[in-house]
Design a protein around this motif. Structure first.
Motif, PDB file in Angstrom:
ATOM      1  N   THR A  63       0.855  -1.189   0.000  1.00  0.00           N
ATOM      2  CA  THR A  63       0.000   0.000   0.000  1.00  0.00           C
ATOM      3  C   THR A  63       0.891   1.239   0.000  1.00  0.00           C
ATOM      4  O   THR A  63       2.094   1.145   0.212  1.00  0.00           O
ATOM      5  CB  THR A  63      -0.902   0.040   1.260  1.00  0.00           C
ATOM      6  OG1 THR A  63      -0.075   0.070   2.419  1.00  0.00           O
ATOM      7  CG2 THR A  63      -1.844  -1.152   1.308  1.00  0.00           C
ATOM      8  N   ILE A  64       0.284   2.395  -0.249  1.00  0.00           N
ATOM      9  CA  ILE A  64       0.984   3.680  -0.132  1.00  0.00           C
ATOM     10  C   ILE A  64       0.157   4.557   0.797  1.00  0.00           C
ATOM     11  O   ILE A  64      -1.043   4.700   0.614  1.00  0.00           O
ATOM     12  CB  ILE A  64       1.068   4.463  -1.453  1.00  0.00           C
ATOM     13  CG1 ILE A  64       1.419   3.629  -2.651  1.00  0.00           C
ATOM     14  CG2 ILE A  64       2.024   5.612  -1.314  1.00  0.00           C
ATOM     15  CD1 ILE A  64       1.315   4.428  -3.945  1.00  0.00           C
ATOM     16  N   ASP A  65       0.793   5.179   1.728  1.00  0.00           N
ATOM     17  CA  ASP A  65       0.149   6.129   2.622  1.00  0.00           C
ATOM     18  C   ASP A  65       0.008   7.459   1.879  1.00  0.00           C
ATOM     19  O   ASP A  65       0.938   7.900   1.200  1.00  0.00           O
ATOM     20  CB  ASP A  65       1.017   6.315   3.874  1.00  0.00           C
ATOM     21  CG  ASP A  65       0.328   7.116   4.952  1.00  0.00           C
ATOM     22  OD1 ASP A  65      -0.318   8.136   4.633  1.00  0.00           O
ATOM     23  OD2 ASP A  65       0.438   6.718   6.118  1.00  0.00           O
ATOM     24  N   VAL A  66      -1.136   8.114   2.005  1.00  0.00           N
ATOM     25  CA  VAL A  66      -1.318   9.407   1.342  1.00  0.00           C
ATOM     26  C   VAL A  66      -0.398  10.479   1.933  1.00  0.00           C
ATOM     27  O   VAL A  66      -0.224  11.533   1.330  1.00  0.00           O
ATOM     28  CB  VAL A  66      -2.790   9.880   1.362  1.00  0.00           C
ATOM     29  CG1 VAL A  66      -3.658   8.988   0.524  1.00  0.00           C
ATOM     30  CG2 VAL A  66      -3.309  10.024   2.764  1.00  0.00           C
ATOM     31  N   GLN A  67       0.195  10.210   3.073  1.00  0.00           N
ATOM     32  CA  GLN A  67       1.159  11.132   3.671  1.00  0.00           C
ATOM     33  C   GLN A  67       2.597  10.832   3.233  1.00  0.00           C
ATOM     34  O   GLN A  67       3.522  11.515   3.647  1.00  0.00           O
ATOM     35  CB  GLN A  67       1.079  11.056   5.202  1.00  0.00           C
ATOM     36  CG  GLN A  67      -0.300  11.385   5.758  1.00  0.00           C
ATOM     37  CD  GLN A  67      -0.741  12.792   5.404  1.00  0.00           C
ATOM     38  OE1 GLN A  67       0.031  13.737   5.478  1.00  0.00           O
ATOM     39  NE2 GLN A  67      -1.989  12.938   5.012  1.00  0.00           N
ATOM     40  N   ASP A  68       2.786   9.818   2.395  1.00  0.00           N
ATOM     41  CA  ASP A  68       4.119   9.426   1.938  1.00  0.00           C
ATOM     42  C   ASP A  68       4.807  10.619   1.281  1.00  0.00           C
ATOM     43  O   ASP A  68       4.203  11.333   0.482  1.00  0.00           O
ATOM     44  CB  ASP A  68       4.005   8.265   0.941  1.00  0.00           C
ATOM     45  CG  ASP A  68       5.338   7.627   0.624  1.00  0.00           C
ATOM     46  OD1 ASP A  68       6.210   8.327   0.070  1.00  0.00           O
ATOM     47  OD2 ASP A  68       5.509   6.446   0.923  1.00  0.00           O
ATOM     48  N   LYS A  69       6.060  10.824   1.588  1.00  0.00           N
ATOM     49  CA  LYS A  69       6.797  11.985   1.073  1.00  0.00           C
ATOM     50  C   LYS A  69       7.059  11.914  -0.424  1.00  0.00           C
ATOM     51  O   LYS A  69       7.454  12.899  -1.030  1.00  0.00           O
ATOM     52  CB  LYS A  69       8.126  12.129   1.820  1.00  0.00           C
ATOM     53  CG  LYS A  69       9.079  10.985   1.576  1.00  0.00           C
ATOM     54  CD  LYS A  69      10.362  11.154   2.346  1.00  0.00           C
ATOM     55  CE  LYS A  69      11.281   9.963   2.065  1.00  0.00           C
ATOM     56  NZ  LYS A  69      12.533  10.071   2.724  1.00  0.00           N
ATOM     57  N   ARG A  70       6.819  10.770  -1.047  1.00  0.00           N
ATOM     58  CA  ARG A  70       7.036  10.665  -2.491  1.00  0.00           C
ATOM     59  C   ARG A  70       5.930  11.334  -3.300  1.00  0.00           C
ATOM     60  O   ARG A  70       6.119  11.624  -4.475  1.00  0.00           O
ATOM     61  CB  ARG A  70       7.189   9.198  -2.904  1.00  0.00           C
ATOM     62  CG  ARG A  70       8.483   8.587  -2.356  1.00  0.00           C
ATOM     63  CD  ARG A  70       8.534   7.119  -2.592  1.00  0.00           C
ATOM     64  NE  ARG A  70       7.599   6.481  -1.658  1.00  0.00           N
ATOM     65  CZ  ARG A  70       7.540   5.174  -1.446  1.00  0.00           C
ATOM     66  NH1 ARG A  70       8.324   4.366  -2.091  1.00  0.00           N
ATOM     67  NH2 ARG A  70       6.689   4.680  -0.581  1.00  0.00           N
ATOM     68  N   TRP A  71       4.767  11.579  -2.680  1.00  0.00           N
ATOM     69  CA  TRP A  71       3.706  12.302  -3.386  1.00  0.00           C
ATOM     70  C   TRP A  71       4.140  13.750  -3.586  1.00  0.00           C
ATOM     71  O   TRP A  71       4.751  14.351  -2.711  1.00  0.00           O
ATOM     72  CB  TRP A  71       2.410  12.289  -2.582  1.00  0.00           C
ATOM     73  CG  TRP A  71       1.683  10.989  -2.556  1.00  0.00           C
ATOM     74  CD1 TRP A  71       1.602  10.135  -1.499  1.00  0.00           C
ATOM     75  CD2 TRP A  71       0.943  10.388  -3.614  1.00  0.00           C
ATOM     76  NE1 TRP A  71       0.845   9.041  -1.833  1.00  0.00           N
ATOM     77  CE2 TRP A  71       0.427   9.174  -3.137  1.00  0.00           C
ATOM     78  CE3 TRP A  71       0.650  10.764  -4.928  1.00  0.00           C
ATOM     79  CZ2 TRP A  71      -0.359   8.325  -3.923  1.00  0.00           C
ATOM     80  CZ3 TRP A  71      -0.124   9.927  -5.707  1.00  0.00           C
ATOM     81  CH2 TRP A  71      -0.629   8.730  -5.199  1.00  0.00           C
ATOM     82  N   GLU A  72       3.800  14.319  -4.740  1.00  0.00           N
ATOM     83  CA  GLU A  72       4.023  15.747  -4.958  1.00  0.00           C
ATOM     84  C   GLU A  72       3.227  16.544  -3.932  1.00  0.00           C
ATOM     85  O   GLU A  72       2.258  16.047  -3.361  1.00  0.00           O
ATOM     86  CB  GLU A  72       3.538  16.157  -6.356  1.00  0.00           C
ATOM     87  CG  GLU A  72       4.412  15.704  -7.476  1.00  0.00           C
ATOM     88  CD  GLU A  72       3.925  16.243  -8.818  1.00  0.00           C
ATOM     89  OE1 GLU A  72       2.941  17.009  -8.870  1.00  0.00           O
ATOM     90  OE2 GLU A  72       4.541  15.876  -9.824  1.00  0.00           O
ATOM     91  N   TYR A  73       3.595  17.795  -3.753  1.00  0.00           N
ATOM     92  CA  TYR A  73       2.878  18.692  -2.851  1.00  0.00           C
ATOM     93  C   TYR A  73       1.393  18.724  -3.239  1.00  0.00           C
ATOM     94  O   TYR A  73       1.049  18.864  -4.418  1.00  0.00           O
ATOM     95  CB  TYR A  73       3.492  20.093  -2.929  1.00  0.00           C
ATOM     96  CG  TYR A  73       2.804  21.099  -2.048  1.00  0.00           C
ATOM     97  CD1 TYR A  73       2.950  21.048  -0.673  1.00  0.00           C
ATOM     98  CD2 TYR A  73       1.994  22.079  -2.605  1.00  0.00           C
ATOM     99  CE1 TYR A  73       2.304  21.969   0.143  1.00  0.00           C
ATOM    100  CE2 TYR A  73       1.352  23.004  -1.800  1.00  0.00           C
ATOM    101  CZ  TYR A  73       1.508  22.938  -0.432  1.00  0.00           C
ATOM    102  OH  TYR A  73       0.871  23.840   0.375  1.00  0.00           O
ATOM    103  N   ASN A  74       0.504  18.605  -2.268  1.00  0.00           N
ATOM    104  CA  ASN A  74      -0.952  18.613  -2.450  1.00  0.00           C
ATOM    105  C   ASN A  74      -1.488  17.436  -3.270  1.00  0.00           C
ATOM    106  O   ASN A  74      -2.568  17.526  -3.849  1.00  0.00           O
ATOM    107  CB  ASN A  74      -1.440  19.928  -3.065  1.00  0.00           C
ATOM    108  CG  ASN A  74      -1.429  21.051  -2.064  1.00  0.00           C
ATOM    109  OD1 ASN A  74      -1.529  20.837  -0.857  1.00  0.00           O
ATOM    110  ND2 ASN A  74      -1.290  22.270  -2.559  1.00  0.00           N
TER     111      ASN A  74
END
Length: 110
Positions: A63-74
């Motif tokens: 799974t991926i957490d929506v707080q994962d730092k790999r997501w772009e800003y916002n």
């Protein structure tokens, strides 16, 4: 790397036909390798929240957490009913599964 742009579902099917799954970069070293391999082009990754909005599951079973730092800003923001993931220069982004096409990288177990 598959050079033709495909939708997320097409990419999933292509990788399965090749005996693998769409890539799911889990570590910084993998991200750097994939960025080099893709020559900075955007590409699909094997994660989605199709089943439950905000719950990102991956084709490798993780799974991926929506707080994962790999997501772009916002991101992810589900702006246009975006349930599939891509990698861009600034990080991960959510996209519509059937409207956007990108390059594809598959992974398989050795």
């Amino acid at each position: 790397m598959h050079d033709a742009d495909v939708t997320w579902e097409e990419g999933k099917q292509i990788c399965v036909a090749w005996g693998g799954v769409m890539v799911v970069p889990r570590f910084e070293g993998e991200m750097q390798h994939l960025d080099t391999m893709s020559s900075g082009q955007w590409f699909l990754i094997g994660c989605n929240d199709i089943q439950t909005e905000g719950t990102w599951v991956c084709l490798d079973g993780g799974t991926i957490d929506v707080q994962d730092k790999r997501w772009e800003y916002n991101q992810p923001d589900n702006y246009y009913n975006e349930d599939c993931a891509e990698v861009r220069a600034a990080g991960w982004n959510d996209i519509p599964c059937d409207l956007i096409t990108r390059n594809l990288i598959c992974q398989r177990s050795v």
